[in-house]
Write a protein that holds these residues in place. Structure first.
Motif, PDB file in Angstrom:
ATOM      1  N   PHE A 110      86.660  24.900 -76.469  1.00 55.79           N
ATOM      2  CA  PHE A 110      87.921  25.038 -76.116  1.00 55.79           C
ATOM      3  C   PHE A 110      88.039  25.386 -74.366  1.00 55.79           C
ATOM      4  CE2 PHE A 110      87.199  27.291 -80.137  1.00 55.79           C
ATOM      5  CZ  PHE A 110      88.164  26.865 -81.050  1.00 55.79           C
ATOM      6  N   VAL A 111      86.936  25.955 -73.911  1.00 53.79           N
ATOM      7  CA  VAL A 111      86.933  25.802 -72.260  1.00 53.79           C
ATOM      8  C   VAL A 111      87.096  24.409 -71.828  1.00 53.79           C
ATOM      9  CG1 VAL A 111      85.645  26.412 -70.395  1.00 53.79           C
ATOM     10  CG2 VAL A 111      85.792  28.243 -72.363  1.00 53.79           C
ATOM     11  N   LEU A 112      86.271  23.358 -72.448  1.00 53.11           N
ATOM     12  CA  LEU A 112      86.233  21.940 -72.149  1.00 53.11           C
ATOM     13  C   LEU A 112      87.596  21.362 -72.216  1.00 53.11           C
ATOM     14  CD1 LEU A 112      82.638  21.092 -73.153  1.00 53.11           C
ATOM     15  CD2 LEU A 112      83.471  21.320 -70.920  1.00 53.11           C
ATOM     16  N   ALA A 113      88.418  21.635 -73.235  1.00 58.64           N
ATOM     17  CA  ALA A 113      89.512  21.043 -73.680  1.00 58.64           C
ATOM     18  C   ALA A 113      90.749  21.500 -72.498  1.00 58.64           C
ATOM     19  CB  ALA A 113      90.026  21.420 -75.067  1.00 58.64           C
ATOM     20  N   TYR A 114      90.412  22.850 -72.110  1.00 57.36           N
ATOM     21  CA  TYR A 114      91.318  23.496 -71.215  1.00 57.36           C
ATOM     22  C   TYR A 114      91.192  22.622 -69.957  1.00 57.36           C
ATOM     23  CZ  TYR A 114      92.675  26.671 -67.398  1.00 57.36           C
ATOM     24  OH  TYR A 114      92.976  27.159 -66.459  1.00 57.36           O
ATOM     25  N   LEU A 115      89.833  22.484 -69.429  1.00 59.20           N
ATOM     26  CA  LEU A 115      89.491  21.863 -68.269  1.00 59.20           C
ATOM     27  C   LEU A 115      89.877  20.445 -68.160  1.00 59.20           C
ATOM     28  CD1 LEU A 115      85.948  23.284 -67.340  1.00 59.20           C
ATOM     29  CD2 LEU A 115      87.865  23.902 -66.361  1.00 59.20           C
ATOM     30  N   THR A 116      90.056  19.596 -69.436  1.00 58.66           N
ATOM     31  CA  THR A 116      90.357  18.427 -69.398  1.00 58.66           C
ATOM     32  C   THR A 116      91.807  18.423 -69.089  1.00 58.66           C
ATOM     33  OG1 THR A 116      88.477  17.841 -71.108  1.00 58.66           O
ATOM     34  CG2 THR A 116      90.594  16.416 -70.853  1.00 58.66           C
ATOM     35  N   ALA A 117      92.493  19.041 -69.588  1.00 62.06           N
ATOM     36  CA  ALA A 117      93.990  19.256 -69.192  1.00 62.06           C
ATOM     37  C   ALA A 117      94.260  19.453 -67.835  1.00 62.06           C
ATOM     38  CB  ALA A 117      94.880  20.208 -70.256  1.00 62.06           C
ATOM     39  N   LEU A 118      93.404  20.408 -67.226  1.00 62.00           N
ATOM     40  CA  LEU A 118      93.577  20.733 -66.130  1.00 62.00           C
ATOM     41  C   LEU A 118      93.254  19.660 -65.085  1.00 62.00           C
ATOM     42  CD1 LEU A 118      94.486  23.474 -64.753  1.00 62.00           C
ATOM     43  CD2 LEU A 118      92.017  23.986 -64.498  1.00 62.00           C
ATOM     44  N   GLY A 119      92.243  18.909 -65.465  1.00 66.06           N
ATOM     45  CA  GLY A 119      91.837  17.772 -64.435  1.00 66.06           C
ATOM     46  C   GLY A 119      92.772  16.695 -64.529  1.00 66.06           C
ATOM     47  N   LEU A 120      93.322  16.431 -65.709  1.00 62.85           N
ATOM     48  CA  LEU A 120      94.458  15.482 -65.681  1.00 62.85           C
ATOM     49  C   LEU A 120      95.521  16.071 -64.717  1.00 62.85           C
ATOM     50  CD1 LEU A 120      94.303  14.571 -69.452  1.00 62.85           C
ATOM     51  CD2 LEU A 120      93.816  13.008 -67.523  1.00 62.85           C
ATOM     52  N   TYR A 121      96.027  17.270 -64.815  1.00 64.09           N
ATOM     53  CA  TYR A 121      97.046  17.599 -64.189  1.00 64.09           C
ATOM     54  C   TYR A 121      96.522  17.462 -62.664  1.00 64.09           C
ATOM     55  CZ  TYR A 121     100.713  20.824 -62.108  1.00 64.09           C
ATOM     56  OH  TYR A 121     101.563  21.444 -61.391  1.00 64.09           O
ATOM     57  N   LEU A 122      95.442  18.015 -62.134  1.00 60.03           N
ATOM     58  CA  LEU A 122      95.076  17.813 -60.739  1.00 60.03           C
ATOM     59  C   LEU A 122      95.193  16.215 -60.320  1.00 60.03           C
ATOM     60  CD1 LEU A 122      92.233  20.298 -60.543  1.00 60.03           C
ATOM     61  CD2 LEU A 122      94.471  20.523 -59.506  1.00 60.03           C
ATOM     62  N   PHE A 123      94.607  15.482 -60.914  1.00 64.22           N
ATOM     63  CA  PHE A 123      94.593  13.911 -60.810  1.00 64.22           C
ATOM     64  C   PHE A 123      96.031  13.398 -60.470  1.00 64.22           C
ATOM     65  CE2 PHE A 123      94.497   9.434 -61.933  1.00 64.22           C
ATOM     66  CZ  PHE A 123      93.356   9.069 -61.051  1.00 64.22           C
ATOM     67  N   TYR A 124      96.889  13.798 -61.261  1.00 67.99           N
ATOM     68  CA  TYR A 124      98.361  13.518 -61.231  1.00 67.99           C
ATOM     69  C   TYR A 124      99.043  14.053 -60.121  1.00 67.99           C
ATOM     70  CZ  TYR A 124     103.371  13.766 -61.930  1.00 67.99           C
ATOM     71  OH  TYR A 124     104.635  13.855 -61.698  1.00 67.99           O
ATOM     72  N   ARG A 125      98.654  15.081 -59.492  1.00 69.27           N
ATOM     73  CA  ARG A 125      99.247  15.643 -58.314  1.00 69.27           C
ATOM     74  C   ARG A 125      98.562  14.979 -57.304  1.00 69.27           C
ATOM     75  NH1 ARG A 125      99.399  22.217 -58.679  1.00 69.27           N
ATOM     76  NH2 ARG A 125      99.802  22.006 -56.349  1.00 69.27           N
ATOM     77  N   GLY A 126      97.476  14.985 -57.170  1.00 69.62           N
ATOM     78  CA  GLY A 126      96.846  14.140 -56.217  1.00 69.62           C
ATOM     79  C   GLY A 126      97.196  12.618 -55.851  1.00 69.62           C
ATOM     80  N   VAL A 127      97.393  12.083 -56.873  1.00 67.12           N
ATOM     81  CA  VAL A 127      97.611  10.429 -56.861  1.00 67.12           C
ATOM     82  C   VAL A 127      99.400  10.401 -56.358  1.00 67.12           C
ATOM     83  CG1 VAL A 127      98.455   8.428 -58.300  1.00 67.12           C
ATOM     84  CG2 VAL A 127      96.077   9.555 -58.561  1.00 67.12           C
ATOM     85  N   MET A 128     100.054  11.302 -56.860  1.00 68.95           N
ATOM     86  CA  MET A 128     101.460  11.554 -56.628  1.00 68.95           C
ATOM     87  C   MET A 128     101.884  12.145 -55.462  1.00 68.95           C
ATOM     88  SD  MET A 128     102.661   9.829 -58.904  1.00 68.95           S
ATOM     89  CE  MET A 128     104.693  10.138 -58.782  1.00 68.95           C
ATOM     90  N   HIS A 129     100.844  12.663 -54.484  1.00 70.47           N
ATOM     91  CA  HIS A 129     100.925  13.445 -53.362  1.00 70.47           C
ATOM     92  C   HIS A 129     101.999  14.609 -53.405  1.00 70.47           C
ATOM     93  CE1 HIS A 129      98.965  10.126 -51.776  1.00 70.47           C
ATOM     94  NE2 HIS A 129     100.071   9.191 -52.118  1.00 70.47           N
ATOM     95  N   ARG A 130     101.904  15.402 -54.689  1.00 72.02           N
ATOM     96  CA  ARG A 130     102.512  16.487 -54.841  1.00 72.02           C
ATOM     97  C   ARG A 130     101.989  18.053 -54.629  1.00 72.02           C
ATOM     98  NH1 ARG A 130     106.603  14.643 -59.930  1.00 72.02           N
ATOM     99  NH2 ARG A 130     107.455  12.904 -59.024  1.00 72.02           N
ATOM    100  N   HIS A 131     100.890  18.045 -53.874  1.00 72.14           N
ATOM    101  CA  HIS A 131     100.203  19.204 -53.646  1.00 72.14           C
ATOM    102  C   HIS A 131     101.028  19.891 -52.698  1.00 72.14           C
ATOM    103  CE1 HIS A 131      96.702  22.036 -53.997  1.00 72.14           C
ATOM    104  NE2 HIS A 131      96.751  22.054 -52.724  1.00 72.14           N
ATOM    105  N   THR A 132     101.568  21.139 -53.014  1.00 70.56           N
ATOM    106  CA  THR A 132     102.219  21.968 -52.035  1.00 70.56           C
ATOM    107  C   THR A 132     101.502  23.193 -51.848  1.00 70.56           C
ATOM    108  OG1 THR A 132     104.731  21.235 -52.796  1.00 70.56           O
ATOM    109  CG2 THR A 132     104.299  23.526 -51.474  1.00 70.56           C
ATOM    110  N   GLU A 133     101.074  23.411 -50.649  1.00 73.06           N
ATOM    111  CA  GLU A 133     100.097  24.342 -50.361  1.00 73.06           C
ATOM    112  C   GLU A 133     100.876  25.886 -50.249  1.00 73.06           C
ATOM    113  OE1 GLU A 133      97.503  24.145 -46.823  1.00 73.06           O
ATOM    114  OE2 GLU A 133      96.871  21.984 -47.311  1.00 73.06           O
ATOM    115  N   ARG A 134     100.130  26.944 -50.855  1.00 71.39           N
ATOM    116  CA  ARG A 134     100.647  28.297 -50.765  1.00 71.39           C
ATOM    117  C   ARG A 134      99.459  29.143 -51.346  1.00 71.39           C
ATOM    118  NH1 ARG A 134     102.722  25.192 -55.175  1.00 71.39           N
ATOM    119  NH2 ARG A 134     101.878  26.211 -57.182  1.00 71.39           N
ATOM    120  N   SER A 135      99.591  30.345 -51.148  1.00 72.84           N
ATOM    121  CA  SER A 135      98.517  31.347 -51.234  1.00 72.84           C
ATOM    122  C   SER A 135      98.306  31.713 -52.837  1.00 72.84           C
ATOM    123  CB  SER A 135      98.795  32.718 -50.517  1.00 72.84           C
ATOM    124  OG  SER A 135      97.831  33.738 -50.873  1.00 72.84           O
TER     125      SER A 135
END
Length: 255
Positions: A110-135
């Motif tokens: 269950f943890v690995l499935a969650y991390l897989t989805a999280l990884g895909l989301y981070l990859f998408y944000r990095g490629v699309m340059h959509r990382h908005t910095e906030r606390s």
């Protein structure tokens, strides 16, 4: 079989190279030393608690060098550090205790499935340059869960904590440096807990090799994290989390 493998000094160079590669990735991206090293040891037939104990013993030294390097390169957000280190240590002690007494592998898929989805989301944000910095808002619970899963699963502190902080908008370079620095205190605590429970049985040729390779690589990872563009870091973090989590998920379900 395990004793034969680890008693052979010719295996030392192999583990040095693995430790070097794993720490280069960990120092630059804030994760994967534990996952890479633990996966190797488990594939060679080492029981989970011995694998986790050995990896964390080596990490005590590699994370010390890595922490010093990140501090020197000003990659650490000390306010964020203070919010994750204590919960992380508490979670690590609980995870080490659980691993030495009961089977903690039930929740792993269950943890690995969650991390897989999280990884895909981070990859998408990095490629699309959509990382908005906030606390980041959710920090202490993240440290607690990350520390627990790191000890119980033989690795995962960076994957859990770094990736979730990045999703919340934390600066990639500061996040990687801060999580790596906090990891030193986590691994010292986890290693001490394992030593009290298991003795020195996990301190093998593999542990020594991982330690030597990791110590040599640690300063270079901090340099990479400081110089690489945040979007590029985010893309690589997302890709690494996705690949390692998918591989772990495959092993957990089909082997």
């Amino acid at each position: 079989m395990i004793q034969t493998v680890f008693a052979d000094p010719n295996q030392l160079l192999l583990f040095v190279l693995i430790g070097f590669a794993a720490q280069m990735v960990d120092g630059a991206l804030g994760m994967a030393y534990g996952q890479i090293s633990s996966t190797l040891l488990l594939s060679m037939g080492v029981p989970p608690r011995q694998a986790s104990a050995g990896v964390h013993t080596a990490e005590t030294f590699t994370t010390a060098v890595s922490a010093i390097s990140h501090v020197a390169h000003r990659n650490v957000d000390w306010k964020l550090f203070g919010r994750i280190v204590v919960p992380g240590v508490i979670g690590g002690v609980l995870g080490a205790y659980v691993l030495t007494t009961v089977d903690a592998g039930i929740a792993k898929p269950f943890v690995l499935a969650y991390l897989t989805a999280l990884g895909l989301y981070l990859f998408y944000r990095g490629v699309m340059h959509r990382h908005t910095e906030r606390s980041p808002k959710v920090v202490a619970p993240l440290g607690l869960v990350g520390g627990f899963l790191d000890a119980a699963g033989g690795g995962g502190w960076g994957a859990i904590v770094t990736s979730n902080l990045l999703v919340q908008g934390s600066n990639p370079r500061k996040t990687i440096g801060t999580v790596n620095t906090a990891e030193f205190f986590l691994t010292v605590t986890i290693s001490a807990t394992f030593l009290l429970a298991l003795g020195w049985e996990a301190f093998t040729t593999a542990t020594v090799g991982l330690l030597i390779g990791g110590v040599f690589a640690a300063p270079f990872g901090a340099m990479i994290a400081k110089r690489v563009n945040p979007d590029v870091l985010l893309t690589f973090v997302g890709g690494l989390v996705t690949l390692t989590s998918l591989y772990g998920l495959y092993r957990a379900l089909f082997t």
